[in-house]
Design a protein around this motif. Structure first.
Motif, short mmCIF file in Angstrom:
data_model
loop_
_atom_site.label_atom_id
_atom_site.label_comp_id
_atom_site.label_asym_id
_atom_site.label_seq_id
_atom_site.Cartn_x
_atom_site.Cartn_y
_atom_site.Cartn_z
N TYR A 60 0.84 -1.20 0.00
CA TYR A 60 0.00 0.00 0.00
C TYR A 60 0.87 1.25 0.00
CZ TYR A 60 -3.87 3.08 1.34
OH TYR A 60 -4.82 4.09 1.38
N HIS A 61 0.63 2.14 -0.97
CA HIS A 61 1.46 3.34 -1.09
C HIS A 61 0.61 4.53 -1.57
CE1 HIS A 61 5.42 5.38 -2.62
NE2 HIS A 61 4.87 5.99 -1.59
N PRO A 62 -0.22 5.08 -0.68
CA PRO A 62 -1.01 6.26 -1.04
C PRO A 62 -0.13 7.50 -1.02
CG PRO A 62 -1.35 5.73 1.25
CD PRO A 62 -0.46 4.65 0.70
N SER A 63 -0.71 8.62 -1.40
CA SER A 63 0.06 9.87 -1.50
C SER A 63 0.63 10.32 -0.16
CB SER A 63 -0.81 10.98 -2.08
OG SER A 63 -1.96 11.19 -1.26
N PHE A 64 -0.04 9.97 0.95
CA PHE A 64 0.44 10.43 2.26
C PHE A 64 1.51 9.51 2.86
CE2 PHE A 64 -3.54 8.08 3.03
CZ PHE A 64 -3.11 7.10 3.89
N GLY A 65 1.81 8.39 2.22
CA GLY A 65 2.85 7.49 2.71
C GLY A 65 4.17 7.73 2.01
N ALA A 66 5.26 7.66 2.75
CA ALA A 66 6.57 7.96 2.17
C ALA A 66 7.06 6.85 1.23
CB ALA A 66 7.60 8.18 3.28
N MET A 67 6.49 5.64 1.40
CA MET A 67 6.96 4.47 0.65
C MET A 67 5.90 3.40 0.81
SD MET A 67 9.69 3.79 3.62
CE MET A 67 9.05 3.82 5.31
N PRO A 68 5.98 2.28 0.09
CA PRO A 68 5.07 1.18 0.37
C PRO A 68 5.16 0.77 1.85
CG PRO A 68 6.19 0.79 -1.69
CD PRO A 68 6.85 2.00 -1.07
N ASP A 220 5.52 11.03 11.71
CA ASP A 220 6.79 10.58 12.27
C ASP A 220 7.85 10.51 11.16
OD1 ASP A 220 7.84 8.93 14.85
OD2 ASP A 220 8.58 7.95 13.03
N PRO A 221 9.14 10.58 11.52
CA PRO A 221 10.20 10.43 10.50
C PRO A 221 10.16 9.12 9.73
CG PRO A 221 11.13 11.42 12.47
CD PRO A 221 9.72 11.03 12.81
N ASP A 222 9.44 8.10 10.23
CA ASP A 222 9.36 6.85 9.46
C ASP A 222 8.51 7.01 8.20
OD1 ASP A 222 6.66 6.64 10.21
OD2 ASP A 222 6.99 5.02 11.62
N GLY A 223 7.86 8.16 8.05
CA GLY A 223 7.10 8.45 6.85
C GLY A 223 5.68 7.93 6.85
N TRP A 224 5.27 7.25 7.93
CA TRP A 224 3.94 6.66 8.01
C TRP A 224 3.20 6.97 9.31
CZ3 TRP A 224 0.55 4.60 4.82
CH2 TRP A 224 0.97 4.16 3.58
N THR A 225 3.86 6.74 10.43
CA THR A 225 3.18 6.83 11.72
C THR A 225 2.71 8.26 11.99
OG1 THR A 225 4.58 5.04 12.57
CG2 THR A 225 3.42 6.39 14.19
N LEU A 226 1.45 8.39 12.35
CA LEU A 226 0.89 9.69 12.71
C LEU A 226 0.85 9.80 14.23
CD1 LEU A 226 -2.04 9.89 10.14
CD2 LEU A 226 0.26 10.86 9.97
N ARG A 227 1.40 10.90 14.73
CA ARG A 227 1.48 11.13 16.17
C ARG A 227 0.71 12.39 16.58
NH1 ARG A 227 5.13 7.82 18.57
NH2 ARG A 227 6.57 6.73 17.17
#
Length: 255
Positions: A60-68, A220-227
Motif C-alpha cells: 500500500y502506497h497512497p500519497s500520504f505514505g513515504a513508501m510502500p 513521524d520520521p518513518d514516513g507513516w506513523t501519525l502522532r
C-alpha cells in the motif's frame, strides 16, 4: 465511485470479516508487556498465509505514505495514533496499543481496529478507548436506510464532544469492497441530515479515533506513523459494516 453490493455479495464478504476479527482477537491475546511489535506483525502474517488471504497493507502506497507500507499491521503505541509502522519495540507496562488490520479473502476486503492497554492501565486511557468504542457503536446505530452519511458522522462527533474531546477530520472511515479504501469518506464529525443517502448494499468502515488533549497530528520520521502534536495518547476503534434493509450488519464483529 460509490458501489452498492447485492445481498449475495455481502454474504461473500462475511468470511473476510470473520477472518479479520479472528486475527485481531489473536493479537489482543498476544499483546503483553515484553512482546515486540514485530512479533505481532509476524503472527498476523502467519495467519494470513495459513488462511490463503492477501494483505492490504504490504504494497500500500497512497500519497500520504513515504513508501510502500511493507508490514501487515498498523501498530500505534501511545502518542502514535494512526498508521503506526511496526518496528523493533517491546511493549512496556501501561502502553496504549492500537492495532489496525485489513486483508482480502477471496477477493473481498474487511478492515477493523482495536485498542487496548498492556499491563497496568491508566483509567484515563481506558476511558479514551471506551469513548472510541461508544462512538463506533453510535455511528453503527446511525447507519440505517433512510439516514444520510452526515448522521453517522454527527453521531460519532457527539460522543467525542460529550467526552470533552476534539475531532480530527483529516482521516476517517471509507468505503470497502474489492479494495480497502473507496468512496465514500466517512468523517468522524458532521451535520445530521446532510450528505449521501444511506441505501442497502453500501459497505463502509467506520473508525473513530481520538486523542486525549489535541486534535492535531504530525507524521513521524518513518514516513507513516501519525502522532499527536502535543504527545498525548490516542485510541482507535473500527468495524466494517454493511447497510441492509434489516439494519447495519457488522462484518468484523469479534466474539
Amino acid at each position: 465511485m460509490i458501489e452498492l453490493f447485492s445481498p449475495a455479495k455481502i454474504e461473500q464478504m462475511r468470511p473476510a470479516g470473520r477472518f479479520v476479527a479472528e486475527v485481531l482477537t489473536a493479537l489482543r491475546e498476544a499483546a503483553d508487556v515484553g512482546v515486540n511489535l514485530l512479533e505481532l506483525d509476524a503472527l498476523a502474517e502467519r495467519m494470513i498465509a495459513e488462511r490463503g488471504a492477501t494483505s492490504c497493507y504490504v504494497d500500500y502506497h497512497p500519497s500520504f505514505g513515504a513508501m510502500p507500507f511493507g508490514k501487515v499491521l498498523c501498530t500505534s503505541v501511545n502518542d502514535a495514533v494512526l498508521h503506526g509502522l511496526p518496528f523493533d519495540y517491546r511493549l512496556r507496562d501501561g502502553d496504549l496499543l492500537s492495532v489496525d488490520f485489513a486483508c482480502s479473502v477471496d477477493g473481498w476486503v474487511a478492515d477493523s481496529a482495536t485498542s487496548l492497554v498492556v499491563g497496568s492501565a491508566d483509567p484515563a486511557d481506558l476511558a479514551l478507548i471506551r469513548t472510541t468504542e461508544e462512538a463506533l457503536e453510535a455511528g453503527i446505530a446511525a447507519a440505517v436506510v433512510g439516514n444520510r452519511l452526515g448522521d453517522i458522522s454527527a453521531a460519532i462527533g457527539d460522543v467525542a464532544r460529550a467526552a470533552g474531546l476534539g475531532v480530527n477530520l483529516q482521516f476517517g472511515g471509507h468505503g470497502v469492497g474489492r479494495t480497502m479504501h473507496g468512496d465514500p469518506h466517512v468523517a468522524n464529525d458532521g451535520r445530521p441530515g446532510r450528505g449521501l443517502p444511506l441505501k442497502p448494499g453500501l459497505v463502509i468502515a467506520i473508525e473513530p479515533w481520538f486523542m486525549h488533549t489535541t486534535d492535531e497530528i504530525y507524521t513521524d520520521p518513518d514516513g507513516w506513523t501519525l502522532r499527536s502534536k502535543d504527545g498525548s495518547r490516542g485510541a482507535h476503534s473500527e468495524h466494517t459494516i454493511a447497510i441492509t434493509e434489516d439494519g447495519p450488519l457488522v462484518l468484523t464483529a469479534r466474539s
